[in-house]
Each structure stands twice: as structure tokens, then as C-alpha cells.
Design a protein around this motif. Structure first.
Motif, PDB file in Angstrom:
ATOM      1  N   SER A 260       0.842  -1.201   0.000  1.00 40.30           N
ATOM      2  CA  SER A 260       0.000   0.000   0.000  1.00 40.30           C
ATOM      3  C   SER A 260       0.881   1.256   0.000  1.00 40.30           C
ATOM      4  CB  SER A 260      -0.902   0.007   1.240  1.00 40.30           C
ATOM      5  OG  SER A 260      -1.622   1.220   1.319  1.00 40.30           O
ATOM      6  N   GLU A 262      -0.728   4.395  -1.166  1.00 41.56           N
ATOM      7  CA  GLU A 262      -1.652   5.521  -1.367  1.00 41.56           C
ATOM      8  C   GLU A 262      -1.414   6.616  -0.340  1.00 41.56           C
ATOM      9  OE1 GLU A 262      -6.425   6.412  -1.997  1.00 41.56           O
ATOM     10  OE2 GLU A 262      -5.706   4.369  -1.629  1.00 41.56           O
ATOM     11  N   ALA A 288      -0.689   4.980  -8.483  1.00 35.56           N
ATOM     12  CA  ALA A 288      -1.491   4.358  -7.421  1.00 35.56           C
ATOM     13  C   ALA A 288      -1.833   5.341  -6.302  1.00 35.56           C
ATOM     14  CB  ALA A 288      -0.748   3.143  -6.855  1.00 35.56           C
ATOM     15  N   GLY A 289      -1.904   6.617  -6.613  1.00 37.52           N
ATOM     16  CA  GLY A 289      -2.352   7.593  -5.635  1.00 37.52           C
ATOM     17  C   GLY A 289      -1.340   7.993  -4.590  1.00 37.52           C
TER      18      GLY A 289
END
Length: 375
Positions: A260, A262, A288-289
């Protein structure tokens, strides 16, 4: 002294060429650092790949390159070579290496004139088959200063009868600092040259750097995770370009799915010759932000770091090599920013690695993930 004669890229002169001081190198005491290459200086991955594409377009528009074998030079141009080769259909990619593989016999070995590490090896599992179909061999460098390294390479291939007489040789580089006399002389020997930036550079013998950068110490423990992802293709032994690029993209996709990122500030770090997989991963993560993402790599190059305002390398940390405990390797400008995550991508499968030296090179960051790309 540095003079930009011609810049055909969309990047500024300052982005593509900065003079830095080599440490203890009598052969050539300066180095040209490219801030957009994704090696010494943290860079935006989109800019890095855009630079490679612009070099490829230069080669496409000015050259007649078909059925080509692209050879990148270790270690700094391994990613440049892959990026350029990716723009050509039916191409084959490999890069030279300084890693000795005892289970293989090199196609050729040669010496790099002014480097701090002069031995270069070329391995290829399918050399005879690939070279029999090739019309062109294209050498890819970040910088060509005299052309001697490439001519040493060509002479080694010819002397050892590893190429046919009708093969065509070309060289493309981001920077070209060859004199007109030198370039014309090599063209008479059948070489063609393509570049983005033509320059003239010479060291200032009176230039003094303090080599007294601020060394920041880690004030908190760090969190470390190691994962392995399979599917590795090793460009040191050669690969169809499309297969290698697809494998790097698949690695990047898997990392993005597993980790992750983000809203985080992320640094994606390659290791020595393993640059391109890190750059592709950084580009994938940028979709992916993330809040921000940069990429650069560890290197064998010993360069002076200095706090001078216009000097590009503010800090230097010596870190343990992922490939050889006895080897000195470095990373630059790793302590300038705090990252929520430092993601290290390596193709080394050696397990006895002490990660502490690399973590200490990022004293403001606390979370690290090491991704080992394995078969």
C-alpha cells in the motif's frame, strides 16, 4: 569548464548535465551527473523514462536501425539501454557487467579507460544465434567522452571473432563530449554516433570541494520487511527486449498490488546494475495515488559530496553492496527528504545482507521494504 554546444532534448541543460568531482581518480577527476537519469540524484520516474524515450526517438529519426542488438554499459547506463531498446521492435537487449559469473564464459571482456572500476564483461546465453540474425549492434551510454571504451569493445568482439564483418555499429548516448577530430576518426572506422546533448567539458584543476557534508544520524528504530517476487529475467545474460520489459512491468504490478502506497511519499531504490526494475516500479506506483515518488540507485561511483549551493550531490553514504560484502558502494542525497516508505528493488539473491547501512543512509525515514526479484 562546461560548455553546452547543442541540446536536442526537452529538458534544460541544468537537468541533464552537472559537473561533480570524482574521488581519487587520476585518469579523469570529474564526472558529469544527470539529474533526470534516475541514478545518482532522486528523480521523478516519468521524467526518467521520458528522457530515455527522447534518446530512442533521436536514434529512430537519425539512424537506420533494424534487427538490432542493444548493449547498455554497466553500471550507469543499464537502465538507459533498456529504455532505448524498448522503443525498437524485434530487438534484443543485454548489458555489460562487472559481476563475475563463474558458471558462464564471457562473450568478450574489455577495459573502460577512465573508470574507477575498469573491468567489463559481456555474457550472453544466445550470442551466436542472436548475432547471426542481427544487422546492427547499438551501444548505449549515459555519456561518451572519447569513444575509447566503445572502440575497445568493438576491437574485442572483432579480435575474438564474435561478430561478422558486415555488422553495423552505432552508439547513442544522452551526453556526447567527443571532439570533432575524435568523432570523425571513429566514423572512418565504421561507427555512427547519436546523442541528445553535445558538450565540451574539462576539469578545473584549481577547483576545491570540502567533502564535509552533514551526516545525519538515525534517531529512531526502523521497520523492515523483505519479500520475494518471482519472474526475474537477467539482462546480464541477454533477453528479447519485449520479454525483459514485460517482466519488469509484471514485477512493478505485483509490487503495487502487494504494498500500500496511497497517500505516501515513496522512494524506490535500485541496486547498482539493477536500475530499470526500480524505475518501472516507481512509475507504476506513481499511478497508485501516492503523494510523491522518486527513484535513484546505489552505485560504485565514489563522488565527492559537498554543501556548496550549486553542487548537486549534497550527501554521500557508504552502504553495503547487495552483491559483494567487500565492495564499496554509495548512495547520494538519500537524507534530504523524509519518506513514508523506502522501497528497495534488487535482483541479488544473496541472503547474508546487513540492511542497516542502507537504512542509516535514510535517517529521516523509518519504514523499509526490500523486494528481491528472483527466478
Amino acid at each position: 569548464m562546461l560548455e553546452i554546444i547543442k541540446n536536442k532534448s526537452t529538458f534544460s541543460d541544468q537537468d541533464l548535465i552537472r559537473v561533480v568531482r570524482r574521488e581519487n581518480n587520476a585518469k579523469r577527476n570529474y564526472l558529469l551527473v544527470n539529474s533526470m537519469q534516475g541514478k545518482h540524484v532522486p528523480a521523478n520516474p516519468d521524467n526518467v523514462l521520458k528522457l530515455y524515450n527522447e534518446l530512442a526517438k533521436c536514434l529512430q529519426s537519425e539512424g537506420n536501425i533494424k534487427n538490432a542488438v542493444f548493449i547498455g554499459f554497466a553500471e550507469t547506463a543499464t537502465a538507459v539501454g533498456a529504455g532505448v531498446a524498448s522503443c525498437f521492435e524485434n530487438s534484443y537487449y543485454l548489458h555489460t557487467t562487472r559481476e563475475v559469473c563463474t558458471s558462464r564464459i564471457s562473450v568478450a571482456d574489455f577495459r573502460e579507460e577512465h573508470s574507477h572500476a575498469t573491468e567489463q564483461l559481456l555474457y550472453c546465453d544466445e550470442w551466436e544465434n542472436i548475432i547471426s540474425k542481427a544487422e546492427n549492434i547499438v551501444f548505449v551510454e549515459d555519456e561518451i567522452s572519447t569513444g575509447k571504451t566503445i572502440m575497445n569493445f568493438i576491437n574485442a568482439l572483432k579480435t575474438q571473432k564474435k561478430v561478422s564483418d558486415n555488422i553495423k555499429f552505432s552508439a547513442c548516448s544522452i551526453l556526447n563530449g567527443m571532439t570533432e577530430e575524435c568523432e570523425n576518426g571513429l566514423r572512418k572506422q565504421g561507427m555512427n554516433f547519436f546523442y541528445l546533448v553535445k558538450h565540451r567539458a574539462s576539469p578545473d584543476s584549481d577547483e576545491v570541494y570540502s567533502f564535509n557534508p552533514v551526516i545525519r544520524l538515525r534517531k529512531a528504530d526502523y521497520d523492515f520487511t523483505e519479500i520475494k517476487i518471482n519472474g526475474k529475467i537477467n539482462p546480464r545474460f541477454g533477453s528479447e527486449t519485449a520479454e525483459y520489459i514485460n517482466a519488469c512491468s509484471s514485477l512493478a504490478d505485483k509490487i503495487s498490488e502487494m504494498i500500500s502506497t496511497e497517500g505516501k511519499n515513496v522512494a524506490v531504490i535500485g541496486t547498482e546494475e539493477c536500475m530499470y526494475p526500480a524505475i518501472k516500479t516507481a512509475q507504476r506506483i506513481s499511478r497508485a495515488g501516492v503523494a510523491s515518488v522518486v527513484t535513484h540507485s546505489t552505485t560504485r561511483s565514489p563522488i565527492v559530496a559537498d554543501n556548496s549551493e550549486d553542487y548537486p550531490l549534497k550527501s554521500r553514504y557508504q552502504v553495503e553492496s547487495f552483491y559483494d560484502k567487500e565492495r564499496k558502494t554509495f548512495i547520494y542525497n538519500s537524507d534530504i527528504n523524509r519518506y513514508d516508505l523506502v522501497l528497495v528493488v534488487t535482483d541479488s539473491e544473496k541472503e547474508d545482507y546487513d540492511f542497516t547501512t542502507l537504512a542509516d543512509a535514510f535517517p529521516l525515514s523509518e519504514k523499509f521494504i526490500l523486494v528481491r526479484w528472483v527466478k
